[in-house]
Write a protein that holds these residues in place. Structure first.
Motif, PDB file in Angstrom:
ATOM      1  N   TYR A  81      41.623  34.017  38.345  1.00 53.22           N
ATOM      2  CA  TYR A  81      40.497  33.098  38.181  1.00 53.22           C
ATOM      3  C   TYR A  81      39.279  33.854  37.660  1.00 53.22           C
ATOM      4  O   TYR A  81      38.911  34.900  38.187  1.00 53.22           O
ATOM      5  CB  TYR A  81      40.212  32.441  39.537  1.00 53.22           C
ATOM      6  N   PRO A  83      35.500  32.925  37.358  1.00 54.63           N
ATOM      7  CA  PRO A  83      34.462  31.914  37.580  1.00 54.63           C
ATOM      8  C   PRO A  83      33.348  32.028  36.541  1.00 54.63           C
ATOM      9  O   PRO A  83      33.327  32.971  35.757  1.00 54.63           O
ATOM     10  CB  PRO A  83      33.938  32.231  38.981  1.00 54.63           C
ATOM     11  N   VAL A  99      34.133  46.004  40.774  1.00 50.73           N
ATOM     12  CA  VAL A  99      34.319  44.559  40.618  1.00 50.73           C
ATOM     13  C   VAL A  99      35.757  44.261  40.195  1.00 50.73           C
ATOM     14  O   VAL A  99      36.392  43.337  40.705  1.00 50.73           O
ATOM     15  CB  VAL A  99      33.314  43.992  39.592  1.00 50.73           C
ATOM     16  N   ARG A 149      33.363  40.426  30.233  1.00 53.79           N
ATOM     17  CA  ARG A 149      34.554  41.256  30.068  1.00 53.79           C
ATOM     18  C   ARG A 149      35.014  41.816  31.407  1.00 53.79           C
ATOM     19  O   ARG A 149      36.213  41.885  31.688  1.00 53.79           O
ATOM     20  CB  ARG A 149      34.261  42.421  29.112  1.00 53.79           C
ATOM     21  N   PHE A 151      34.530  40.475  34.334  1.00 52.80           N
ATOM     22  CA  PHE A 151      35.137  39.367  35.071  1.00 52.80           C
ATOM     23  C   PHE A 151      36.564  39.107  34.603  1.00 52.80           C
ATOM     24  O   PHE A 151      37.453  38.833  35.400  1.00 52.80           O
ATOM     25  CB  PHE A 151      34.282  38.107  34.910  1.00 52.80           C
ATOM     26  N   ARG A 154      38.833  41.680  35.931  1.00 53.88           N
ATOM     27  CA  ARG A 154      39.149  41.434  37.339  1.00 53.88           C
ATOM     28  C   ARG A 154      40.305  40.433  37.465  1.00 53.88           C
ATOM     29  O   ARG A 154      41.210  40.618  38.281  1.00 53.88           O
ATOM     30  CB  ARG A 154      37.915  40.901  38.076  1.00 53.88           C
TER      31      ARG A 154
END
Lengths: 255, 432
Positions: A81, A83, A99, A149, A151, A154
Motif C-alpha cells: 500500500y 498512501p 521508512v 519514491r 513510499f 516501502r
C-alpha cells in the motif's frame, strides 16, 4: 480455484458511509490479475475510500471484499500500500532507509528488530526507485518526488502480489512520474496486479490497461480501450466535464 | 560547603534524587512517543485527571499508600483519556476542545474532593494537597521502590514495542494496513503515558507534570534526526532536569523541587533551541549569513564578468573599471553589501581597484568564468527539463554540473553554443 486466481481482488455489494452519507454505494468489482488498473472519478467520488475499504482501513456499511478469494485479514502479506504522501508528517525524525524498512514490519513480527536481510531488501528497493544514494537522508530534506519514491520503495519492500497506490503522482516531478510508471509496468509484467487512484484524465489511456470510472457508484469497469469513452466520462463527471462535438480538451485527439 | 556535602550524602536526599531521576527518564522517553503521535496534551489531561483518582483512592482505602494512589490516578487518568476519545468520536467537538473540557471537569472534581477531604476529620493531615505541585521531600523509600518498579516496566515495554510505536506515530494508516492492532497499541501507549504521569506525581505534581512529558522530548528533537537517539537524549535530559531540581532545592532554602525540575527542563530546551547544531537558531543564523555572503560574492563576480564580456565584444573594456552604480544596475543588491564584498574580493586578489571603479583580475576572471559557465549550463539544464529530467541531481550540493554524466555535459555545452551563451571571456582576451 482458477476463478479466484484470475480475480485477485473482488468486491461484492460494498457500501461505505461517513455519518449516514454514503460515499460508496453497492460496488461490485472483479479485478483481473496482472493488470495495471486506474481508478478515476471526480473529487469526492470515493476513490481513496474505495482503496481504504479494500484494505480494511475504513469500516464498510455492507458488502464483502475478497483478496485472492479470502478475507483481507488473511491476505495482508499479499498486499502493498502506498498512501497519499500528505498523510504523514515528513518532519518525523527518521531517514529514507528506515521508512522503507517499515515495509518489512509485517514480515518481521512482534518484538523483533529488522534483520540484516531485511535491511538488504529495503536497500534493494531503494535502488529500484533510484534513491540508493539517499538512504541516510532525513526524510524532511527530500523533495516531493523523492518522498513519493521512498513510499513506493516501502510498498515494494512489502514484497506483495497486489499493490494499491493512492494518488502517487500528486506533487511529483515529471521524471519521478515516469520512473514510477516504469516500475508499475514492470510489476504488471511480473504478473502482479496494480491499482492506482488517479486524477489526470489525459494520461489514463497511456498509463492503464484497465480503468474503473467511479462516482459513488461504479460507472464502468473494463479495458481502457472499451470503457474510457465520452459516454462513460459524461456519466462519471456529469456537467463538470463539457465535451465538444469534435474536439475534447481532456481526451485530446481521440474523440 | 561541608553542610552541602552532608545534605547530599543524606540517604533521604539520595532517595529523592533517585526518584527524580526515574521520573525524568520515564517521562522523557514516553514524551517522545506522545509528541510524535501528537498526544502531548493528552498527557496534560491525564495528569490533571490523576487528582480525583488520588482523592478517591484515599477515600476508599483511608490510607496514604503510594501504591493505591498510583492505581487510583491510573484508573481515573485512563478514564479521562477514554472520555476524550468518546467526545471526539461521537460529537462534532474537535480534539483540542474535548481535551479542554475533560481536563477541567476532572480537575474540578479533584479539587472538590480534595477540599472535602481536608475539611473532614483527620483529612487535614493527609497531605494530599502536595500532589498539586508535588512535594519531593515527602518521598520515602517505599514510594521510590514503587516508582522504580513502574519505570522499569514502562521502559521495558517501550523497548519491546519500539518498532511498533515508531510506525504507529509515523503512519498509523500503514500500520493498520499491515495488520498491526493500531487501536490496541494506541491504548497501550495511553496506559504507559498514564504510568509516566503517575511516576512523576509525587515530585512534580498534577499541574506541572505535562511539562515533563513535552519539554525533554522537544529539547531532544533539536539534537538528532533519528528516533532512537532522540529517545535516549530525552531520557537523559529528563534525568538531568530531575537531578538539577533536586540539587537546587536541597541547597537553596525554600525552593520547591517540582517546579525547579520543570524549570531545569525548560532551560535545557532553551539551550537546545538556540545552540543545537543544524536545527538550532544560532546555526540557522550562521548558515543564512554564509549563504548571503556567497550569493553576494557570486553576484558581484558575475556582474563584473558580464560587463567585461559585453565590452570586450565591442572592442574592449574601460581601463578605469566599472563604477558601483553600473554593478548595481546589473544586479541590485545593498550598497553596503556591495562595497564590503568588493573589498573582500580585492583582498583575495580577485578584483582590482581602478580610477573609476573595479575590474576583475586574472584570477578573478578565471573564477568568474567558471562560475558563469556553471550557472548558464544549469539554466539550460532546467530549460530542457523534458530532455534531462530523468537525471537525478542532488540540488543541495553546490557542484551541480559536476554531478552530471559526461555525455550530458557535452550535450549541454553544445546547447550553450547554439544559444550563443558561451562565456567568451578568457585570460588576456580584452582591451589589450
Amino acid at each position: 480455484m482458477a476463478h479466484v486466481l484470475n480475480f485477485p481482488v473482488t468486491l461484492h455489494n460494498v457500501t461505505v458511509a461517513y455519518r449516514q452519507k454514503p460515499v460508496l454505494r453497492e460496488i461490485d468489482l472483479q479485478v483481473p490479475a496482472g493488470k495495471l488498473v486506474g481508478i478515476v472519478g471526480p473529487n469526492g467520488a470515493g476513490k481513496s475510500t474505495l482503496m481504504k475499504s479494500i484494505l480494511g482501513l475504513v469500516p464498510r456499511a455492507s458488502g464483502e471484499v475478497r483478496i485472492n478469494g479470502r478475507p483481507y485479514k488473511e491476505q495482508r502479506r499479499q498486499t502493498g500500500y502506498v498512501p497519499q504522501r500528505e498523510s504523514v508528517d515528513w518532519e518525523f525524525p527518521t531517514h529514507a532507509l528506515d521508512v522503507v524498512l517499515m515495509g518489512r514490519y509485517g514480515h518481521i513480527g512482534w518484538f523483533k528488530r529488522p534483520s540484516a536481510q531485511d535491511k538488504e531488501i529495503a536497500m534493494e528497493c531503494l535502488r529500484k526507485v533510484g534513491m540508493a544514494d539517499y538512504a541516510d537522508r532525513q526524510i524532511s530534506q527530500l523533495s516531493g518526488g523523492q518522498q513519493q519514491r521512498v513510499f513506493l520503495a516501502r510498498a515494494l519492500a512489502q514484497d506483495a502480489s497486489i499493490y494499491f497506490l493512492d494518488e502517487p503522482f500528486v506533487g511529483v516531478d515529471a521524471a519521478t512520474e515516469k520512473a514510477i510508471m516504469a516500475l508499475l509496468t514492470e510489476l504488471k509484467e511480473q504478473g502482479k496486479t496494480v491499482l492506482v487512484v488517479h486524477h489526470d484524465l489525459q494520461t489514463v489511456q497511456e498509463y492503464f490497461d484497465w480503468v474503473l470510472l467511479l462516482n459513488v457508484r461504479k460507472i464502468a469497469f473494463g479495458p481502457t480501450a472499451e470503457v474510457f469513452n465520452e459516454e462513460n466520462l459524461q456519466k462519471t463527471y456529469g456537467g463538470r466535464l463539457r465535451l465538444g462535438a469534435d474536439h475534447d480538451p481532456l481526451l485530446g485527439q481521440r474523440v | 560547603m561541608d553542610s552541602y556535602w552532608t545534605l547530599l550524602t543524606d540517604p533521604n536526599t539520595q532517595w529523592v534524587l533517585f526518584g527524580c531521576l526515574l521520573l525524568g527518564v520515564a517521562s522523557g522517553v514516553l514524551g517522545c512517543f506522545a509528541l510524535l503521535r501528537r498526544h502531548s496534551l493528552l498527557g496534560d489531561a491525564v495528569a490533571h485527571a490523576a487528582l480525583p483518582g488520588i482523592c478517591i483512592a484515599f477515600l476508599l482505602t483511608g490510607s496514604k499508600s503510594m501504591l493505591w494512589f498510583m492505581i487510583g490516578a491510573a484508573v481515573v487518568g485512563w478514564l479521562a483519556s477514554l472520555c476524550i476519545g468518546w467526545v471526539t468520536r461521537y460529537s462534532r467537538i474537535h480534539e483540542d476542545t474535548a481535551l479542554g473540557v475533560v481536563l477541567t471537569v476532572f480537575f474540578g472534581i479533584g479539587i472538590v474532593l480534595l477540599t472535602y477531604i481536608q475539611h473532614s476529620a483527620g483529612g487535614s493531615q493527609s497531605g494530599l494537597d502536595s500532589f498539586l505541585f508535588g512535594k519531593a521531600a515527602s518521598m520515602v523509600l517505599d514510594d521510590v521502590l514503587v516508582m522504580a518498579g513502574a519505570a522499569v516496566v514502562l521502559l521495558t515495554i517501550c523497548a519491546l514495542f519500539f518498532k511498533e510505536f515508531k510506525l504507529l506515530a509515523f503512519d498509523p494508516g500503514f500500520a493498520r494496513g499491515i495488520g498491526m492492532p493500531a487501536g490496541l497499541l494506541d491504548a497501550l501507549l495511553m496506559l504507559l503515558l498514564v504510568a509516566a504521569v503517575v511516576i512523576g506525581l509525587q515530585a512534580v505534581g498534577v499541574v506541572l507534570m505535562a511539562a515533563m512529558l513535552i519539554t525533554p522530548a522537544l529539547a531532544a528533537r533539536y539534537w538528532t534526526e533519528r528516533l532512537d537517539r532522540m529517545i535516549v537524549l530525552a531520557g537523559l535530559f529528563g534525568a538531568l532536569s530531575g537531578a538539577l531540581g533536586t540539587f537546587v532545592s536541597a541547597l537553596v532554602v525554600n525552593m520547591p523541587t517540582g517546579p525547579v525540575i520543570v524549570l531545569s527542563a525548560t532551560l535545557l530546551f532553551l539551550f537546545s533551541l538556540f545552540c543545537a547544531p543544524r536545527r538550532g537558531l544560532l546555526a540557522k543564523i550562521i548558515r543564512l549569513a554564509a549563504l548571503r555572503n556567497r550569493v553576494a560574492r557570486e553576484n558581484v563576480l558575475q556582474s563584473l564578468y558580464e560587463l567585461m564580456e559585453r565590452d570586450a565584444r565591442q572592442g574592449g573594456w574601460p581601463e578605469g573599471g566599472y563604477g558601483e552604480e553600473q554593478l548595481l544596475a546589473r544586479r541590485p543588491i545593498g550598497e553596503r553589501v556591495l562595497r564590503a564584498t568588493l573589498q573582500k574580493l580585492g583582498r583575495n586578489g580577485l578584483v582590482q581597484s581602478r580610477e573609476q571603479g573595479w575590474l576583475l583580475s586574472e584570477a578573478g576572471l578565471e573564477d568568474a568564468q567558471g562560475l558563469t559557465l556553471n550557472l548558464r549550463l544549469w539554466d539550460l539544464f532546467t530549460m530542457y527539463e523534458a530532455r534531462f529530467g530523468a537525471i537525478v541531481v542532488d540540488r543541495d550540493r553546490g557542484d551541480l554540473i559536476a554531478q552530471l554524466p559526461a555525455d550530458t555535459r557535452a550535450e549541454l555545452h553544445e546547447l550553450l553554443r547554439q544559444h550563443d551563451m558561451e562565456p567568451t571571456l578568457s585570460k588576456g582576451g580584452g582591451s589589450r
